[in-house]
Scaffold this motif. Sequence first.
Motif, mmCIF file in Angstrom:
data_model
loop_
_atom_site.group_PDB
_atom_site.id
_atom_site.type_symbol
_atom_site.label_atom_id
_atom_site.label_comp_id
_atom_site.label_asym_id
_atom_site.label_seq_id
_atom_site.Cartn_x
_atom_site.Cartn_y
_atom_site.Cartn_z
ATOM 1 N N VAL A 158 3.688 -5.332 -8.684
ATOM 2 C CA VAL A 158 3.581 -3.860 -8.652
ATOM 3 C C VAL A 158 3.890 -3.315 -10.039
ATOM 4 N N ARG A 159 3.013 -2.459 -10.532
ATOM 5 C CA ARG A 159 3.343 -1.761 -11.783
ATOM 6 C C ARG A 159 4.057 -0.481 -11.398
ATOM 7 N N GLY A 160 5.254 -0.297 -11.867
ATOM 8 C CA GLY A 160 6.033 0.862 -11.437
ATOM 9 C C GLY A 160 6.901 0.486 -10.245
ATOM 10 N N CYS A 161 7.174 1.483 -9.427
ATOM 11 C CA CYS A 161 8.156 1.280 -8.351
ATOM 12 C C CYS A 161 7.457 1.213 -6.995
ATOM 13 N N PRO A 162 7.804 0.216 -6.180
ATOM 14 C CA PRO A 162 7.174 0.102 -4.859
ATOM 15 C C PRO A 162 7.835 0.978 -3.789
ATOM 16 N N GLY A 163 8.773 1.814 -4.175
ATOM 17 C CA GLY A 163 9.506 2.626 -3.198
ATOM 18 C C GLY A 163 8.557 3.405 -2.287
ATOM 19 N N GLY A 164 8.841 3.382 -0.981
ATOM 20 C CA GLY A 164 8.044 4.134 -0.022
ATOM 21 C C GLY A 164 6.770 3.434 0.414
ATOM 22 N N ALA A 165 6.505 2.239 -0.113
ATOM 23 C CA ALA A 165 5.251 1.545 0.215
ATOM 24 C C ALA A 165 5.309 0.919 1.606
ATOM 25 N N THR A 166 4.126 0.571 2.127
ATOM 26 C CA THR A 166 4.015 -0.252 3.334
ATOM 27 C C THR A 166 3.576 -1.651 2.918
ATOM 28 N N ALA A 167 4.260 -2.648 3.470
ATOM 29 C CA ALA A 167 3.858 -4.039 3.220
ATOM 30 C C ALA A 167 3.104 -4.560 4.433
ATOM 31 N N PHE A 168 1.880 -5.013 4.217
ATOM 32 C CA PHE A 168 1.104 -5.701 5.255
ATOM 33 C C PHE A 168 1.223 -7.190 4.972
ATOM 34 N N VAL A 169 1.894 -7.915 5.861
ATOM 35 C CA VAL A 169 2.157 -9.342 5.649
ATOM 36 C C VAL A 169 1.595 -10.123 6.827
ATOM 37 N N SER A 170 0.967 -11.266 6.544
ATOM 38 C CA SER A 170 0.346 -12.004 7.644
ATOM 39 C C SER A 170 1.369 -12.696 8.542
ATOM 40 N N LEU A 171 2.557 -12.988 8.008
ATOM 41 C CA LEU A 171 3.618 -13.636 8.801
ATOM 42 C C LEU A 171 4.884 -12.785 8.702
ATOM 43 N N GLY A 196 7.896 -22.027 -4.271
ATOM 44 C CA GLY A 196 7.770 -20.847 -5.122
ATOM 45 C C GLY A 196 7.971 -19.570 -4.317
ATOM 46 N N PRO A 197 7.797 -18.410 -4.985
ATOM 47 C CA PRO A 197 8.016 -17.136 -4.307
ATOM 48 C C PRO A 197 7.144 -17.001 -3.057
ATOM 49 N N HIS A 198 7.708 -16.347 -2.067
ATOM 50 C CA HIS A 198 6.944 -16.043 -0.863
ATOM 51 C C HIS A 198 5.974 -14.901 -1.165
ATOM 52 N N ALA A 199 5.050 -14.694 -0.231
ATOM 53 C CA ALA A 199 3.971 -13.724 -0.446
ATOM 54 C C ALA A 199 4.504 -12.330 -0.796
ATOM 55 N N GLU A 200 5.536 -11.905 -0.062
ATOM 56 C CA GLU A 200 6.076 -10.548 -0.257
ATOM 57 C C GLU A 200 6.615 -10.392 -1.674
ATOM 58 N N VAL A 201 7.364 -11.403 -2.126
ATOM 59 C CA VAL A 201 7.973 -11.341 -3.456
ATOM 60 C C VAL A 201 6.881 -11.425 -4.521
ATOM 61 N N ASP A 202 5.901 -12.256 -4.278
ATOM 62 C CA ASP A 202 4.776 -12.365 -5.213
ATOM 63 C C ASP A 202 4.101 -11.002 -5.379
ATOM 64 N N VAL A 232 0.842 -1.191 0.000
ATOM 65 C CA VAL A 232 0.000 0.000 0.000
ATOM 66 C C VAL A 232 0.884 1.251 0.000
ATOM 67 N N ARG A 233 0.473 2.278 -0.762
ATOM 68 C CA ARG A 233 1.170 3.573 -0.678
ATOM 69 C C ARG A 233 0.141 4.681 -0.825
ATOM 70 N N ASP A 234 0.198 5.638 0.070
ATOM 71 C CA ASP A 234 -0.729 6.767 0.044
ATOM 72 C C ASP A 234 -2.174 6.297 -0.067
ATOM 73 N N GLY A 235 -2.504 5.294 0.707
ATOM 74 C CA GLY A 235 -3.884 4.818 0.740
ATOM 75 C C GLY A 235 -4.309 4.029 -0.487
ATOM 76 N N GLU A 236 -3.365 3.738 -1.359
ATOM 77 C CA GLU A 236 -3.717 2.999 -2.579
ATOM 78 C C GLU A 236 -3.053 1.628 -2.555
ATOM 79 N N ILE A 237 -3.806 0.583 -2.890
ATOM 80 C CA ILE A 237 -3.224 -0.760 -2.948
ATOM 81 C C ILE A 237 -2.422 -0.884 -4.243
ATOM 82 N N LEU A 238 -1.114 -1.084 -4.098
ATOM 83 C CA LEU A 238 -0.250 -1.209 -5.277
ATOM 84 C C LEU A 238 -0.305 -2.623 -5.836
ATOM 85 N N ALA A 239 -0.346 -3.592 -4.948
ATOM 86 C CA ALA A 239 -0.376 -4.998 -5.391
ATOM 87 C C ALA A 239 -0.711 -5.890 -4.219
ATOM 88 N N GLU A 240 -1.220 -7.082 -4.566
ATOM 89 C CA GLU A 240 -1.493 -8.112 -3.562
ATOM 90 C C GLU A 240 -0.764 -9.382 -3.977
#
Length: 387
Positions: A85-98, A74-80, A58-66
């Motif tokens: 993300v379209r564009g750059c995830p810089g500055g985002a917050t990652a909400f991860v269950s683990l 295979g890839p872990h959730a964060e990498v998936d 999430v960045r600025d209240g917008e979901i960038l990717a899930e």
Amino acid sequence: MAAPTEFGPPWHASTLPSEAPLVPLPEHELALLERAIRLGRRGWGRVHPNPMVGCVLVRDGEILAEGWHREFGGPHAEVDALERVRGCPGGATAFVSLEPCRHHGRTAACTEELARAGVARVVYGVADPHPAAGGGGDVLRAAGVRVEGPVWPEAAGRRENPVFFHAGLQPFVAIKLALSLDGKIARVPGGPTRLTGPEATVAVHQLRAGFDAVLVGARTVHADDPRLTVREGGIEPRVPPARMVVDPDGSVTGERSLFREPAGRVLVFVASGVDEAVLDRLEGAGADVHRVPRRDRRLALGPVLETAARVGIRSILCEGGGRLANSFLAERRADRLYLFYSPIALGPDAVPGFPGPFPRAIWEQWRLAFPPARLGEDVLCVYDREA
Ligand code: AOF
Ligand code: ZN
């Protein structure tokens, strides 16, 4: 592979963990963590023995990717999520269950991937209990990322990923039983009784997909002739669950459906003294036969579980019959109960679901794990035994 279901398997009614958060988070951020939990559930049947994990960027209240952990290895959730993300995830917050892992296993460490992508803040649900992977929160903090977590205590993680959190040498054991309103499982002993409707059947097939093995007693094989395969529910298990039969006398024969249906391997547990000829017959039918000692007139469940663990089975769904389920309960060897309640009553002469014999104290450790889920006319209640 079947398309993942939107809300995960139905016994996981959408819910936040019931424990109070350990760190204060605004409602909308708790909702994003809940979303991550729900995304993770899409991995049911595909990721075990790894945990189900989801991630929302999430960045600025917008979901960038899930993202979520989709496949074991295979890839872990964060990498998936980062890959989506379209564009750059810089500055985002990652909400991860683990808690993000800090180890290089089958994939690179999520801590490094998050930091490298410029993620500014990580909020995670529960700590990773495994020595090699756990501790990622501190690694991220040291890398200059703002970290909030664990948001919930271990109990919340255990409820969500019970097998992953399960310690000990024996497999995790869950019992599934369909019960009438008056607590009965069959009209007459040894006769099949249809209690629950099609929605519950779908849920049972979905359940099977996430276990290493499905277990029944020989009586159930004789009464119901089950195939014990995953046929409905839209989840194709990564590995078809093994089919285990507890059969002290070696009474099951190769004509039974479970031998004829190509699916998970078949393991039959017989008593130590059973004739070689019986073993040969079962092996000839394609089973792996294991001899274990008797206890009273039944098989000793401890050795059954130890043998299962030795051949790589970490989780077992016991689907009956009632006697086997009661033995697991009486010996405190069951970790979870999936009880499907049908609105039908079978009356006083029917077979009770929990005849015991065991003291009432057996029931004192059980707690409802999730809100009950309605499945057509039936209700599914999931209970966990508190350690
Ligand atoms: C995460 N995110 O989505 C998952 C994690 O064998 P590997 O390399 O895939 O690592 C598996 C371990 O990683 C697993 O036992 C658990 O500790 C952690 N799972 N961690 O950051 C994920 N699935
Ligand atoms: Zn990871």
